[in-house]
Design an enzyme around this catalytic site. Structure first.
Site, short mmCIF file in Angstrom:
data_model
loop_
_atom_site.label_atom_id
_atom_site.label_comp_id
_atom_site.label_asym_id
_atom_site.label_seq_id
_atom_site.Cartn_x
_atom_site.Cartn_y
_atom_site.Cartn_z
N SER A 188 47.43 14.57 23.04
CA SER A 188 47.86 13.51 23.95
C SER A 188 48.79 14.02 25.03
O SER A 188 49.20 13.26 25.90
CB SER A 188 48.55 12.39 23.16
OG SER A 188 49.69 12.90 22.48
N GLU A 233 40.63 10.99 28.75
CA GLU A 233 41.12 11.89 29.79
C GLU A 233 40.54 13.28 29.54
O GLU A 233 40.83 13.90 28.52
CB GLU A 233 42.65 11.95 29.78
CG GLU A 233 43.31 10.68 30.27
CD GLU A 233 44.83 10.74 30.20
OE1 GLU A 233 45.49 10.23 31.13
OE2 GLU A 233 45.36 11.27 29.19
N HIS A 278 41.15 13.75 25.71
CA HIS A 278 42.16 12.89 25.11
C HIS A 278 41.65 11.46 24.98
O HIS A 278 41.57 10.72 25.96
CB HIS A 278 43.44 12.92 25.96
CG HIS A 278 44.49 11.96 25.49
ND1 HIS A 278 45.29 11.26 26.35
CD2 HIS A 278 44.84 11.56 24.23
CE1 HIS A 278 46.10 10.48 25.64
NE2 HIS A 278 45.84 10.63 24.36
N ASN A 308 49.92 9.01 29.43
CA ASN A 308 51.14 9.21 28.66
C ASN A 308 52.36 9.45 29.53
O ASN A 308 53.48 9.10 29.15
CB ASN A 308 50.96 10.35 27.66
CG ASN A 308 50.33 9.86 26.37
OD1 ASN A 308 50.33 8.67 26.07
ND2 ASN A 308 49.77 10.76 25.59
#
Length: 294
Positions: free
Chosen positions: A123, A156, A144, A195
């Site tokens: 992540s 991602e 991700h 994130n």
């Protein structure tokens, strides 16, 4: 190689992310093997998937035939060599610690065929930090997925300077095959896009709580009522796992040595106490009396 050549997929790690990624792969028609060193973790993963897929059938989201075929495509093993040896694509979903991921990729590079693409579900950790232990940096990238993968429609896909366009295209096409929207990041950056946005929000929320500006429940309430968020930052930490964010922050702190990147004391206390959120029954909130629907 193209997506038409990808027949066999291996997912390494049967935790909250890995087992759902494996099911997405099987539902997408790929022969899929889910690997974990813990046999009980694999048994728990299959049990959870059976319950969820049965629920989907009952709700009309999936036909009984689709459920049956998916489980025919999915098998498990405790041996990483067995998982990797026939794989065309491997997705790693182990703990968010760089040293652990590097050790896994070293083994995958040894056991997987030379054409195999090795992806990390990290992540936050960029793939170039992992690729150096392999002899195939052009076939290393990030994929991700977001929690929970069986619900969240986004992946991602992150390339490094050495990741080949062919590897990226296969990853993007794989996302399409499993019914997920792949979003390409042309350059690496710690934490990627989602994130980094969440870190900014959650870090500020923790700062406000830890310094006594408001209770965490009220901060969540403001995020939902005033900002229109579906859940507050503390609720989101509980859902994704407090330890996931903690380890991600620790990796950043190791890299920068900047005190502002160190996890907050209250977060560290939660991790040390084993209060990691919904998966342990208690995090910021107490879920032990709550029945969590699948």
């Amino acid at each position: 190689m193209s997506i038409e050549n990808v027949k066999n997929v291996a997912v390494i790690g049967a935790g909250s992310m890995g087992h759902q990624i494996a099911m997405l792969s099987a539902l997408g028609g790929f022969e899929t093997v889910l690997q974990d060193i813990n046999e009980k973790a694999l048994e728990k993963a299959i049990d959870m998937l059976e319950q969820r897929m049965n629920d989907w059938v009952n709700k009309g989201k999936l036909s009984e035939e689709q459920r049956r075929l998916a489980f025919q495509k999915l098998r498990t093993t405790t041996e990483i060599k067995e998982a990797a040896q026939d794989a065309d694509l491997v997705i790693e979903a182990v703990v968010e610690k760089l040293d652990v991921k590097r050790e896994v990729f070293k083994l995958l590079d040894q056991y997987a065929p030379s054409h195999t693409i090795l992806a990390s579900n990290s992540s936050s950790i960029v793939n170039s930090k992992i690729a150096t232990v392999t002899n195939r940096p052009e076939k290393i990238l990030n994929m991700h997925f977001f929690f929970p993968p069986l619900v969240m429609d986004c992946v991602e896909v992150v390339k490094s300077e050495e990741t080949s366009d062919e590897s990226v295209q296969i990853a993007m096409d794989f996302c399409k095959k499993i019914g997920r929207t792949g979003v390409l990041l042309e350059k690496e950056i710690y934490g990627f896009i989602a994130n980094r946005l969440l870190f900014a929000l959650s870090n500020e929320a923790v700062y406000l709580y830890e310094n006594g500006y408001a209770d965490f429940k009220d901060i969540d309430l403001i995020a939902k009522k005033a900002l229109g968020h579906p859940m507050g930052p503390f609720e989101l930490m509980d859902l994704s796992g407090i330890d996931v964010g903690y380890y991600a922050n620790m990796e950043l702190y190791k890299e920068t040595q900047d005190p502002k990147d160190r996890p907050a004391k209250c977060v560290e206390e939660k991790v040390k106490a084993g209060e990691l959120g919904r998966k342990t029954g208690k995090g910021w909130y107490d879920y032990r009396k709550e029945v969590i629907s699948r």
